[in-house]
Motif scaffolding. Sequence first.
Motif, PDB file in Angstrom:
ATOM      1  N   HIS A   2      11.118   2.580  -7.669  1.00 42.31           N
ATOM      2  CA  HIS A   2      11.542   4.084  -7.344  1.00 42.31           C
ATOM      3  C   HIS A   2      10.839   4.590  -6.306  1.00 42.31           C
ATOM      4  O   HIS A   2      11.548   5.407  -5.614  1.00 42.31           O
ATOM      5  CB  HIS A   2      10.923   4.802  -8.912  1.00 42.31           C
ATOM      6  CG  HIS A   2      11.885   4.555 -10.041  1.00 42.31           C
ATOM      7  ND1 HIS A   2      13.376   4.236 -10.016  1.00 42.31           N
ATOM      8  CD2 HIS A   2      11.535   4.300 -11.421  1.00 42.31           C
ATOM      9  CE1 HIS A   2      13.762   4.032 -11.139  1.00 42.31           C
ATOM     10  NE2 HIS A   2      12.660   3.998 -11.951  1.00 42.31           N
ATOM     11  N   LEU A   3       9.515   4.493  -6.113  1.00 40.82           N
ATOM     12  CA  LEU A   3       8.842   5.083  -5.130  1.00 40.82           C
ATOM     13  C   LEU A   3       9.257   4.410  -3.741  1.00 40.82           C
ATOM     14  O   LEU A   3       9.537   5.025  -2.589  1.00 40.82           O
ATOM     15  CB  LEU A   3       7.222   4.723  -5.184  1.00 40.82           C
ATOM     16  CG  LEU A   3       6.657   5.719  -6.090  1.00 40.82           C
ATOM     17  CD1 LEU A   3       5.124   5.254  -6.485  1.00 40.82           C
ATOM     18  CD2 LEU A   3       6.802   7.051  -5.974  1.00 40.82           C
TER      19      LEU A   3
ATOM     20  N   GLU B  78      -1.958  12.584  -7.200  1.00 37.56           N
ATOM     21  CA  GLU B  78      -1.584  12.219  -8.580  1.00 37.56           C
ATOM     22  C   GLU B  78      -0.576  10.799  -8.401  1.00 37.56           C
ATOM     23  O   GLU B  78      -0.368  10.149  -9.264  1.00 37.56           O
ATOM     24  CB  GLU B  78      -1.086  13.398  -9.195  1.00 37.56           C
ATOM     25  CG  GLU B  78      -2.005  14.433  -9.840  1.00 37.56           C
ATOM     26  CD  GLU B  78      -3.259  13.658 -10.606  1.00 37.56           C
ATOM     27  OE1 GLU B  78      -2.958  12.780 -11.665  1.00 37.56           O
ATOM     28  OE2 GLU B  78      -4.318  13.708 -10.371  1.00 37.56           O
ATOM     29  N   LEU B  79       0.361  11.200  -7.507  1.00 36.33           N
ATOM     30  CA  LEU B  79       1.455   9.942  -7.244  1.00 36.33           C
ATOM     31  C   LEU B  79       0.921   8.743  -6.607  1.00 36.33           C
ATOM     32  O   LEU B  79       1.040   7.593  -6.994  1.00 36.33           O
ATOM     33  CB  LEU B  79       2.593  10.598  -6.171  1.00 36.33           C
ATOM     34  CG  LEU B  79       3.852   9.793  -6.216  1.00 36.33           C
ATOM     35  CD1 LEU B  79       4.611  10.110  -7.776  1.00 36.33           C
ATOM     36  CD2 LEU B  79       4.616  10.559  -5.130  1.00 36.33           C
ATOM     37  N   ASP B  80      -0.208   8.940  -5.944  1.00 30.87           N
ATOM     38  CA  ASP B  80      -0.783   7.862  -5.292  1.00 30.87           C
ATOM     39  C   ASP B  80      -1.412   7.079  -6.610  1.00 30.87           C
ATOM     40  O   ASP B  80      -1.606   5.767  -6.822  1.00 30.87           O
ATOM     41  CB  ASP B  80      -2.090   8.057  -4.497  1.00 30.87           C
ATOM     42  CG  ASP B  80      -1.497   8.768  -2.995  1.00 30.87           C
ATOM     43  OD1 ASP B  80      -0.324   8.611  -3.150  1.00 30.87           O
ATOM     44  OD2 ASP B  80      -2.498   9.228  -2.387  1.00 30.87           O
ATOM     45  N   LYS B  81      -2.150   7.792  -7.461  1.00 36.97           N
ATOM     46  CA  LYS B  81      -2.925   7.052  -8.747  1.00 36.97           C
ATOM     47  C   LYS B  81      -1.813   6.450  -9.507  1.00 36.97           C
ATOM     48  O   LYS B  81      -2.042   5.357 -10.105  1.00 36.97           O
ATOM     49  CB  LYS B  81      -3.569   8.342  -9.555  1.00 36.97           C
ATOM     50  CG  LYS B  81      -4.793   9.014  -8.946  1.00 36.97           C
ATOM     51  CD  LYS B  81      -4.957   9.870 -10.064  1.00 36.97           C
ATOM     52  CE  LYS B  81      -6.569  10.711  -9.330  1.00 36.97           C
ATOM     53  NZ  LYS B  81      -7.114  11.566  -9.895  1.00 36.97           N
TER      54      LYS B  81
ATOM     55  N   GLU C 111       3.348   7.446   3.151  1.00 38.52           N
ATOM     56  CA  GLU C 111       3.657   6.114   3.850  1.00 38.52           C
ATOM     57  C   GLU C 111       3.596   5.069   2.819  1.00 38.52           C
ATOM     58  O   GLU C 111       2.647   4.991   1.999  1.00 38.52           O
ATOM     59  CB  GLU C 111       2.500   6.119   4.918  1.00 38.52           C
ATOM     60  CG  GLU C 111       1.222   6.009   4.286  1.00 38.52           C
ATOM     61  CD  GLU C 111       0.077   6.003   5.300  1.00 38.52           C
ATOM     62  OE1 GLU C 111       0.197   5.588   6.476  1.00 38.52           O
ATOM     63  OE2 GLU C 111      -1.236   6.358   5.173  1.00 38.52           O
ATOM     64  N   MET C 112       4.019   3.938   3.032  1.00 41.40           N
ATOM     65  CA  MET C 112       4.145   2.772   2.498  1.00 41.40           C
ATOM     66  C   MET C 112       4.100   1.688   3.343  1.00 41.40           C
ATOM     67  O   MET C 112       4.749   1.298   4.438  1.00 41.40           O
ATOM     68  CB  MET C 112       5.404   2.420   1.572  1.00 41.40           C
ATOM     69  CG  MET C 112       5.537   1.438   0.829  1.00 41.40           C
ATOM     70  SD  MET C 112       6.647   1.554  -0.581  1.00 41.40           S
ATOM     71  CE  MET C 112       6.119   2.576  -1.963  1.00 41.40           C
TER      72      MET C 112
ATOM     73  N   LEU D 178       0.683  -1.249  -0.014  1.00 41.16           N
ATOM     74  CA  LEU D 178      -0.150   0.058   0.114  1.00 41.16           C
ATOM     75  C   LEU D 178       0.972   1.287   0.075  1.00 41.16           C
ATOM     76  O   LEU D 178       1.864   1.291   0.656  1.00 41.16           O
ATOM     77  CB  LEU D 178      -1.002   0.111   1.313  1.00 41.16           C
ATOM     78  CG  LEU D 178      -1.874  -1.176   1.333  1.00 41.16           C
ATOM     79  CD1 LEU D 178      -2.569  -0.991   2.792  1.00 41.16           C
ATOM     80  CD2 LEU D 178      -2.923  -1.288   0.288  1.00 41.16           C
ATOM     81  N   PHE D 179       0.270   2.210  -0.553  1.00 37.15           N
ATOM     82  CA  PHE D 179       1.196   3.664  -0.637  1.00 37.15           C
ATOM     83  C   PHE D 179       0.117   4.730  -0.568  1.00 37.15           C
ATOM     84  O   PHE D 179      -0.971   4.677  -1.444  1.00 37.15           O
ATOM     85  CB  PHE D 179       1.914   3.611  -1.823  1.00 37.15           C
ATOM     86  CG  PHE D 179       2.526   5.076  -2.130  1.00 37.15           C
ATOM     87  CD1 PHE D 179       3.780   5.390  -1.363  1.00 37.15           C
ATOM     88  CD2 PHE D 179       2.229   5.963  -3.073  1.00 37.15           C
ATOM     89  CE1 PHE D 179       4.462   6.452  -1.424  1.00 37.15           C
ATOM     90  CE2 PHE D 179       2.724   7.389  -2.928  1.00 37.15           C
ATOM     91  CZ  PHE D 179       3.885   7.646  -2.278  1.00 37.15           C
TER      92      PHE D 179
END
Length: 503
Positions: free
Chosen positions: A388-389, A46-49, A419-420, A39-40
């Motif tokens: 990368h994330l 936009e980064l979440d998408k 958060e990840m 999960l992120f």
Amino acid sequence: MEITKTSTYYLLLLLVVMLGSCKKETEKKPTQINTGELLFNSSNKELDKAFSWAKYKALSYAHDNDDPVGYWYEAALPDREAFCMRDVSHQAIGAEILGLGKHNFNMFLKFAQNISKEKDYCSYWEINRFNKPAPVDYENDQDFWYNLPANFDVTYSANRLYKWTGNKDYLENPDLINFYELSLNEYVDRWELGSDKILNRSRSLHTPENLEKSRFGNKRGIPSYNEGGRGETILGIDMSASIVAAYRAYAEMLQLRGNLSLSAEYMEKAKQEQEFLDQFWYDNENEEYRSILYDNGNFDYFMVGEDQAFLHYLFYFDAIRDDSKILDLVEKYETNFSKLIVELKSYLPIIFYENGKSELANKMIINLCSPLNTRRAYPENSFTVIEHLTRGLMGLEADAATNGFVSFSRLEKDLEWAEMDNVPLLSNIIGVKHFGRTKTIAHNINGETIKWTAKIPGTHEFLFVNGTKTNCTVEKNTPQPYSYLSIDLKEGESATVSTTLQS
């Protein structure tokens, strides 16, 4: 009351119906469990998408054990139903983060098991779901497509997988050891890839005897991942960088296996190849790296055309240590990345994250996952976005040798957060949340006690651990100075490290 045969029949029928009804109801409402999927979430929606798209796209390429080749995921051009050595090496850490450890190990093992003297110590460049060399790249053992950095890339990436997973099979499996040793000895000699021979070797070594009827000619041994350019490629800088990385990787693996003397020999070979790279490939007069040597004696430098910026392999193979040269290259990529093809772009975001350009890296990831990107479906794209994330933005690294992991916030602004959760590394599942660049929370969700090294950007005299002022260490000799300390996290424990006392 007398029970007749007829009434007995109907009672039994009713019981069967009731039991069947209960079973159907249970099937309709299965027990809900935590699947532990990655999960992120962040303040950048936009980064979440982009993350969500990349995760589900990458997982759609994963295949279970029903195919003859076993567990595998697509790592080649779309719709080939195959995986090639370069793409697997590049996608592997992203795949591991997505929980595809069985797939990784099986595919690395397939490459190792197919190395052979008959192919001049090459493996199969690309293997399909039927456990066969992909016909598009292979005719027979004397006539096939092959990029020579591949053996070194696989060796280097196997060591990276060991560090991330702690899976000792990457160190000890006999087939993998055979692959590493053949690749770093017989393969090097057979293809004349050592720095003492590589500038005088024939570009057409080991071509098929009947060249006119050959499908691939001297593409059987391309001394680079560069497949285009302005002429016949004699040598690419990625060839040199890959052999440096492979020697270092195997030296580390040998050290972990307790063979210190042989480890030192491979580390010395890595040092010699690094010296060659630094001296031959760097143009002191122009103060920049060359990237490709052609048959007419000319060089490419940073870029000639959209697919010629091959200097990112210096970062990927960790073969550049000079900070000024690093920053110079980062600036070149910052100026020109929009001109590159997706396969090359997929190497870049982590380079930007690690060199103080997080905002640009975020924009690039969003662009790579956008529907406007006509080549976003390339498997390499989605898998590497996950890496990368995880390793770039969140700064997560695992080290099996110390049974620990590192976090480092590369958020751009203090008001941001990311958060990840459910990140698999070593034998653990962990979660990390960054608040700007001043506070990080880590959670050992599942697994044995693990050492967390919390790196906080900037130089600080001390840090707070769960509200308690604690001494820390400062690292200044890096593009992004930081302060750090280590904490042991037991299963289920969380800890907070911050620059100020949190309310």
